[in-house]
Design a protein around this motif. Structure first.
Motif, PDB file in Angstrom:
ATOM      1  N   PRO A 288      -0.023  -2.305   7.068  1.00 27.34           N
ATOM      2  CA  PRO A 288       0.753  -2.143   5.881  1.00 27.34           C
ATOM      3  C   PRO A 288       1.755  -3.231   5.700  1.00 27.34           C
ATOM      4  N   ILE A 289       2.436  -3.932   6.605  1.00 28.31           N
ATOM      5  CA  ILE A 289       3.409  -5.083   6.284  1.00 28.31           C
ATOM      6  C   ILE A 289       2.525  -6.172   5.525  1.00 28.31           C
ATOM      7  N   TYR A 290       1.489  -6.727   5.981  1.00 30.99           N
ATOM      8  CA  TYR A 290       0.689  -7.624   5.299  1.00 30.99           C
ATOM      9  C   TYR A 290       0.494  -7.308   4.017  1.00 30.99           C
ATOM     10  N   ALA A 291      -0.025  -6.041   3.928  1.00 29.90           N
ATOM     11  CA  ALA A 291      -0.439  -5.700   2.522  1.00 29.90           C
ATOM     12  C   ALA A 291       0.658  -5.544   1.466  1.00 29.90           C
ATOM     13  N   HIS A 292       1.735  -5.115   2.084  1.00 28.96           N
ATOM     14  CA  HIS A 292       3.066  -5.111   1.052  1.00 28.96           C
ATOM     15  C   HIS A 292       3.415  -6.410   0.587  1.00 28.96           C
ATOM     16  N   PHE A 293       3.502  -7.547   1.638  1.00 29.55           N
ATOM     17  CA  PHE A 293       4.040  -8.794   1.141  1.00 29.55           C
ATOM     18  C   PHE A 293       2.912  -9.727   0.697  1.00 29.55           C
ATOM     19  N   LEU A 294       1.731  -9.362   0.882  1.00 32.46           N
ATOM     20  CA  LEU A 294       0.608 -10.406   0.369  1.00 32.46           C
ATOM     21  C   LEU A 294       0.116  -9.789  -0.825  1.00 32.46           C
ATOM     22  N   GLY A 295       0.712  -8.741  -1.440  1.00 30.70           N
ATOM     23  CA  GLY A 295       0.319  -8.254  -2.774  1.00 30.70           C
ATOM     24  C   GLY A 295      -1.119  -7.409  -2.713  1.00 30.70           C
ATOM     25  N   PHE A 296      -1.226  -6.479  -1.732  1.00 28.81           N
ATOM     26  CA  PHE A 296      -2.178  -5.697  -1.540  1.00 28.81           C
ATOM     27  C   PHE A 296      -2.614  -4.687  -2.909  1.00 28.81           C
ATOM     28  N   GLU A 297      -3.582  -4.692  -3.761  1.00 31.39           N
ATOM     29  CA  GLU A 297      -3.504  -3.785  -4.643  1.00 31.39           C
ATOM     30  C   GLU A 297      -4.386  -2.642  -4.804  1.00 31.39           C
ATOM     31  N   GLY A 298      -5.004  -2.406  -3.658  1.00 34.42           N
ATOM     32  CA  GLY A 298      -6.122  -1.421  -3.347  1.00 34.42           C
ATOM     33  C   GLY A 298      -5.182  -0.090  -2.990  1.00 34.42           C
ATOM     34  N   GLU A 299      -6.117   0.843  -2.911  1.00 33.01           N
ATOM     35  CA  GLU A 299      -5.539   2.428  -2.558  1.00 33.01           C
ATOM     36  C   GLU A 299      -4.962   2.265  -1.186  1.00 33.01           C
ATOM     37  N   ARG A 300      -3.695   2.778  -0.923  1.00 35.54           N
ATOM     38  CA  ARG A 300      -3.021   2.908   0.354  1.00 35.54           C
ATOM     39  C   ARG A 300      -3.839   4.111   1.162  1.00 35.54           C
ATOM     40  N   PHE A 301      -4.410   4.945   0.517  1.00 28.77           N
ATOM     41  CA  PHE A 301      -5.235   5.948   1.258  1.00 28.77           C
ATOM     42  C   PHE A 301      -6.400   5.577   1.864  1.00 28.77           C
ATOM     43  N   GLU A 302      -7.011   4.465   0.954  1.00 32.21           N
ATOM     44  CA  GLU A 302      -8.504   3.672   1.668  1.00 32.21           C
ATOM     45  C   GLU A 302      -7.997   2.785   2.769  1.00 32.21           C
ATOM     46  N   LEU A 303      -6.616   2.348   2.930  1.00 32.11           N
ATOM     47  CA  LEU A 303      -6.288   1.351   4.100  1.00 32.11           C
ATOM     48  C   LEU A 303      -6.050   2.256   5.102  1.00 32.11           C
ATOM     49  N   GLN A 304      -5.289   3.434   4.896  1.00 32.34           N
ATOM     50  CA  GLN A 304      -5.024   4.410   6.215  1.00 32.34           C
ATOM     51  C   GLN A 304      -6.304   4.906   6.709  1.00 32.34           C
TER      52      GLN A 304
END
Length: 349
Positions: free
Chosen positions: A86-102
């Motif tokens: 989640p940290i890398y996704a936030h700072f690196l501009g991940f624009e996908g669905e958070r639910f998919e990541l979880q």
């Protein structure tokens, strides 16, 4: 992907034992690998939006370390991935669905921990098997040494019997022969004759024991030659007809003339032991007969007598002579059997 990774890393590489326990070096390695993969995944997703599957690479470190290092490394990789993703996704501009990541992190955690537990169990089982194998090898080595010591003792015993026992008996035989040369039939002369008989019997027994031991140790190999039963009868009759006549026992040999391949000296020795037993237990007026029979597959020798002996007592008559017969039959690829008043030796042709 999982079967491919398992084939590439799990089947060929066995996890070292020290990596199954917590290890600081392993922890640092996992942390660096997870960080690099997360960075590459989210940066690649941002740089190439059309390749949306790139960020799925975050599942690789937990599964890889589960396959290669077991449950501990899998747990560390799962924790690091779950915390830093989640940290890398936030700072690196991940624009996908958070639910998919979880959901991806959850599935990755379950798969990695399951694989890690299986790999750890398999590794522990392999280590246990190796320990048992090592223990078995040590036991085999110890038993081999014991057998070697027993073999050396047997060789020493044979040499001792040959020198320390046989030589004095031979000397005693010479002395008794000289004393028995006196033709005067006195009481002392008869005692000397009896002592001479006992001494020669002891010498013959020692010779049999030594020859038996040599064959048991594999120092005697059969000398297979063409042999005629008439030659065997001649050798046996020259030895046992005087003995049978002394007991007034009739000794008969079958008139067969069979030519076959065997070791003549060994078969004569085997039949000699059977004849010796039959004559010894026969009473005056009884008969002992030796026969030879042949078929397409075998040649059979039969020594029969008229001794009436209960079956239970026959089973007890398993002395040293019969042991020699059994041993010789083994060397000649034959079979020895006894029933009622008959003893049989069957040799395969």
């Amino acid at each position: 992907m999982v079967p491919l990774l398992k084939f590439a890393f799990s089947e060929e590489i066995a996890p070292p034992e020290d990596l199954l326990a917590p290890n600081f070096q392993v922890f640092i390695t996992i942390l660096i690998c997870v960080s690099l993969v997360l960075s590459a995944s989210f940066i690649g997703y941002r740089q190439f939006p059309g390749l949306s599957f790139v960020w799925y690479a975050i599942i690789l470190p937990p599964i890889f370390f589960a396959l290669y290092n077991g449950v501990f490394a899998a747990a560390v990789a799962v924790v690091c991935t779950a915390i830093f993703a989640p940290i890398y996704a936030h700072f690196l501009g991940f624009e996908g669905e958070r639910f998919e990541l979880q959901l991806l992190l959850l599935v990755t955690s379950l798969v990695a921990l399951t694989i890690g537990a299986a790999i750890t169990d398999r590794t522990k089982a392999m280590q246990t098997a190796l320990k048992h194998e090592q223990l078995l090898e040590e036991q085999v080595d110890a038993r081999t040494q014991e057998l070697q010591q027993a073999y050396e003792f047997q060789r020493h015993l044979i040499r001792s019997i040959g020198h320390d026992v046989r030589q004095p008996l031979q000397t005693l035989n010479f002395l008794l022969d000289g004393m028995a040369a006196d033709k005067e039939q006195t009481e002392g002369h008869m005692i000397i004759k009896n002592a001479q008989t006992v001494s020669r019997s002891a010498t013959m027994l020692i010779d049999k024991v030594m020859e038996f031991a040599r064959r048991e140790m594999g120092h005697t190999q059969p000398a297979i030659t063409a042999t005629n039963t008439s030659d065997i009868w001649l050798a046996l009759s020259s030895i046992f007809e005087p003995i049978a006549a002394q007991k007034d026992v009739t000794l008969e040999f079958d008139a067969t003339d069979i030519v076959f391949s065997t070791d003549k000296a060994l078969i004569v020795e085997a039949l000699s032991n059977l004849l010796e037993n039959s004559i010894r237990f026969s009473r005056t007026g009884q008969r002992v007969r030796v026969e030879a029979r042949q078929s397409a597959e075998q040649v059979e020798f039969v020594v029969s007598d008229e001794v009436e002996m209960p079956v239970t007592k026959q089973e007890q008559q398993t002395g040293f002579g019969l042991g020699i017969v059994t041993q010789i039959c083994g060397l000649l690829n034959g079979e020895f059997s006894r029933q009622s008043n008959e003893a049989r030796i069957a040799l395969i042709r």
